[in-house]
Design a protein around this motif. Sequence first.
Motif, PDB file in Angstrom:
ATOM      1  N   ALA A  95      70.190  14.117   1.894  1.00  0.00           N
ATOM      2  CA  ALA A  95      70.670  13.140   0.911  1.00  0.00           C
ATOM      3  C   ALA A  95      70.398  11.713   1.408  1.00  0.00           C
ATOM      4  O   ALA A  95      69.890  10.864   0.663  1.00  0.00           O
ATOM      5  N   ALA A  96      70.722  11.462   2.675  1.00  0.00           N
ATOM      6  CA  ALA A  96      70.514  10.115   3.233  1.00  0.00           C
ATOM      7  C   ALA A  96      69.021   9.793   3.297  1.00  0.00           C
ATOM      8  O   ALA A  96      68.602   8.661   3.026  1.00  0.00           O
ATOM      9  N   HIS A  97      68.221  10.792   3.638  1.00  0.00           N
ATOM     10  CA  HIS A  97      66.771  10.583   3.708  1.00  0.00           C
ATOM     11  C   HIS A  97      66.225  10.153   2.350  1.00  0.00           C
ATOM     12  O   HIS A  97      65.447   9.202   2.224  1.00  0.00           O
ATOM     13  N   ASN A  98      66.685  10.828   1.320  1.00  0.00           N
ATOM     14  CA  ASN A  98      66.246  10.511  -0.038  1.00  0.00           C
ATOM     15  C   ASN A  98      66.610   9.072  -0.412  1.00  0.00           C
ATOM     16  O   ASN A  98      65.820   8.322  -0.998  1.00  0.00           O
ATOM     17  N   VAL A  99      67.827   8.688  -0.033  1.00  0.00           N
ATOM     18  CA  VAL A  99      68.315   7.339  -0.343  1.00  0.00           C
ATOM     19  C   VAL A  99      67.498   6.282   0.421  1.00  0.00           C
ATOM     20  O   VAL A  99      67.068   5.270  -0.148  1.00  0.00           O
ATOM     21  N   ILE A 100      67.273   6.519   1.699  1.00  0.00           N
ATOM     22  CA  ILE A 100      66.536   5.519   2.492  1.00  0.00           C
ATOM     23  C   ILE A 100      65.070   5.473   2.066  1.00  0.00           C
ATOM     24  O   ILE A 100      64.438   4.410   2.072  1.00  0.00           O
ATOM     25  N   GLU A 101      64.547   6.601   1.653  1.00  0.00           N
ATOM     26  CA  GLU A 101      63.171   6.602   1.113  1.00  0.00           C
ATOM     27  C   GLU A 101      63.076   5.677  -0.097  1.00  0.00           C
ATOM     28  O   GLU A 101      62.103   4.959  -0.274  1.00  0.00           O
ATOM     29  N   PHE A 102      64.128   5.724  -0.915  1.00  0.00           N
ATOM     30  CA  PHE A 102      64.158   4.830  -2.079  1.00  0.00           C
ATOM     31  C   PHE A 102      64.109   3.370  -1.620  1.00  0.00           C
ATOM     32  O   PHE A 102      63.318   2.563  -2.121  1.00  0.00           O
ATOM     33  N   PHE A 103      64.963   3.023  -0.651  1.00  0.00           N
ATOM     34  CA  PHE A 103      64.982   1.627  -0.192  1.00  0.00           C
ATOM     35  C   PHE A 103      63.625   1.237   0.404  1.00  0.00           C
ATOM     36  O   PHE A 103      63.151   0.119   0.202  1.00  0.00           O
ATOM     37  N   ALA A 104      63.019   2.155   1.153  1.00  0.00           N
ATOM     38  CA  ALA A 104      61.728   1.837   1.763  1.00  0.00           C
ATOM     39  C   ALA A 104      60.666   1.618   0.679  1.00  0.00           C
ATOM     40  O   ALA A 104      59.860   0.694   0.748  1.00  0.00           O
ATOM     41  N   HIS A 105      60.721   2.444  -0.339  1.00  0.00           N
ATOM     42  CA  HIS A 105      59.771   2.335  -1.440  1.00  0.00           C
ATOM     43  C   HIS A 105      59.963   1.032  -2.194  1.00  0.00           C
ATOM     44  O   HIS A 105      59.009   0.383  -2.636  1.00  0.00           O
ATOM     45  N   GLU A 106      61.224   0.614  -2.345  1.00  0.00           N
ATOM     46  CA  GLU A 106      61.544  -0.554  -3.168  1.00  0.00           C
ATOM     47  C   GLU A 106      61.636  -1.854  -2.382  1.00  0.00           C
ATOM     48  O   GLU A 106      61.791  -2.919  -2.981  1.00  0.00           O
ATOM     49  N   SER A 107      61.601  -1.770  -1.049  1.00  0.00           N
ATOM     50  CA  SER A 107      61.584  -2.995  -0.258  1.00  0.00           C
ATOM     51  C   SER A 107      60.395  -3.841  -0.711  1.00  0.00           C
ATOM     52  O   SER A 107      59.274  -3.337  -0.785  1.00  0.00           O
ATOM     53  N   CYS A 108      60.657  -5.114  -1.016  1.00  0.00           N
ATOM     54  CA  CYS A 108      59.560  -5.921  -1.571  1.00  0.00           C
ATOM     55  C   CYS A 108      58.568  -6.337  -0.501  1.00  0.00           C
ATOM     56  O   CYS A 108      57.470  -6.792  -0.813  1.00  0.00           O
TER      57      CYS A 108
END
Length: 562
Positions: A475-488
């Motif tokens: 679950a945490a991996h999925n969430v951090i993947e989102f942040f990494a993907h969306e980091s500008c």
Amino acid sequence: MIANNQESTDQQLIERWRGQPAPFLALLHAFHNRDGYLSETAMRAIAKGLRQPIADLFATVTFYHHFARAAGGLKQPRVCTGPVCRLRGGDACLAALAAQGATPMPCAGRCDEPIPVLIGHEQWVGDAAGNLARRPTPLPPANPAGIEECVFAQIRQPGRNTLAGYRATGGYAGLTRAVTQLTPAAVIEHLKASKLAGRGGAGFPTGQKWQAVADALGTPKTIICNADEGEPGCFKDRAILDYDPFAVIEGMTLAAYATGATRGFLYLRYEYPETLALFEQAIDAAYTANLLGVRILDSDFQFDLYIRRGAGAYICGEEGSLLNSLEGKHPFPRNRPPFPVTHGFEDLPTVVNNVETLAAAAQIMRHSPDWYPGLGRNGHAGTKVISLSGDIQRPGNYEVPFGLPLRTLLYDWAGGPPVDRAIQAVTMAGISGGFLSGDDLDSATIDEPSIRSKGSMLGAAGMIVFDDRRDMIAAAHNVIEFFAHESCGKCFPCRIGTQRLVERLAGGGPADLALWLEEVNDLNSTMKAVSACGLGMAAPLVIESLIQRFPAQVAAHVKHQT
Ligand SMILES: Cc1cc2nc3c(=O)[nH]c(=O)nc-3n(C[C@H](O)[C@H](O)[C@H](O)COP(=O)(O)O)c2cc1C
Ligand code: SF4
């Protein structure tokens, strides 16, 4: 000859938008809709028409997820693989639609009814087998206790999203009173007394924000409704816009009256195409009824309202990014100060408010100033819409009084976890507040001080429930993947830090727990200290809460390098 015809229709599109406020996104969408993708010819025509260097335009266009760059791209399915959809088979749905060219998209704001699939300008609801159905946005459930609401007080009334229905249920009473009986200063005092604070995440007092714009020098002033709603687990703004669009228009118009603004924008996320059509109709109806435009309600007050559609980028919900996006610049967050209240859209005074904030303001103006604070509990003023999703029996948008026990919402209102399951964790602030679990769930109340005392934050108040089947590392991996993907990518602690955290949660890094923790804590503290915006500051909360609340799962993960 064909090439000349193409050039002249390109030119017509450009001319149509060039003189309009904030033409950039509108023009890109006009070409994208016309051709089904943004061709190189179109990009060159737009760059020339807007006098933008072509390289800048390419960089900006490719930053957004949803501008297709290959023929037919607009029609290819995009399947949500956000944290809730992953629990419901988002990846399987994506695989099932692969033959149609499906691609994944980050959370599309329909977590109460996963799995959203965008095809062209339609949002479908899919399942793990790839079956698709078209359904309207779910209506917010009424609270079982009959507790008085603010934002949702009339939302379930039939016809509320038509102008006649809105007026028949008390709509425009607040604006009418404001414009015909109150000075702008008195409207701001009313808002201040109500103690309404921003509902987009930061919680800044709304009356104070309006006051700052009213006091600021420079015209024209602007009101922006932030409907970007990209935070995974948040889907409240969509429900408000679909079922109560005039409340948002009324709230924006009130803000304009109070501050002296003459123009406004609804910045709407790309993933809500049906909402776009509904809101366009609502704006037209408001113009026809003399509730927008010149001489509103036969006064000297004037306000024009436009919609600008985003193109898929979570960071565009951050107000500086949003402003850059509207201005046609690369959507990086802006350094602050100066703040938008003095240097916002086109460097002029600007209110940026969330959808829920503006809808609440419209309701608050219908009542006496002490009405809204009285809706909260234990000294907390007002209410908050919570988007509740994941492993919970009755997901949906619930409007709660601030101070309500978290347990009451989870168990009494929303029915608790699925049968024979227990709640293992609940995210806060969508995903930005990390996880609460165990005793927190019994002792927390739904208000910022209580949630902060647990090391988290309430923010925009999405909550995703994970039951005891779930792997919290995944679950945490999925969430951090989102942040990494969306980091500008503007600042390196976030750009690189989110990637390093993804790797640590994917099984990389030292196999020794103490060393792993040292590295991860170092990344977290650096990101928190020096990231330039809330994204880079929030991502560490997820990992910190994981380490604090699920130490055994973390130890097993590091040991087995899973
Ligand atoms: C990464 C990031 C994403 C954000 N996304 C949103 C959003 O989708 N909607 C929103 O209203 N505010 C969002 N915000 C907060 C806005 O910057 C801003 O505080 C808010 O729109 C102000 O409105 P309010 O005072 O009514 O809350 C975001 C902030 C950050 C740091
Ligand atoms: S913290 Fe992340 S998202 Fe925010 S400006 Fe820096 S790189 Fe961009």
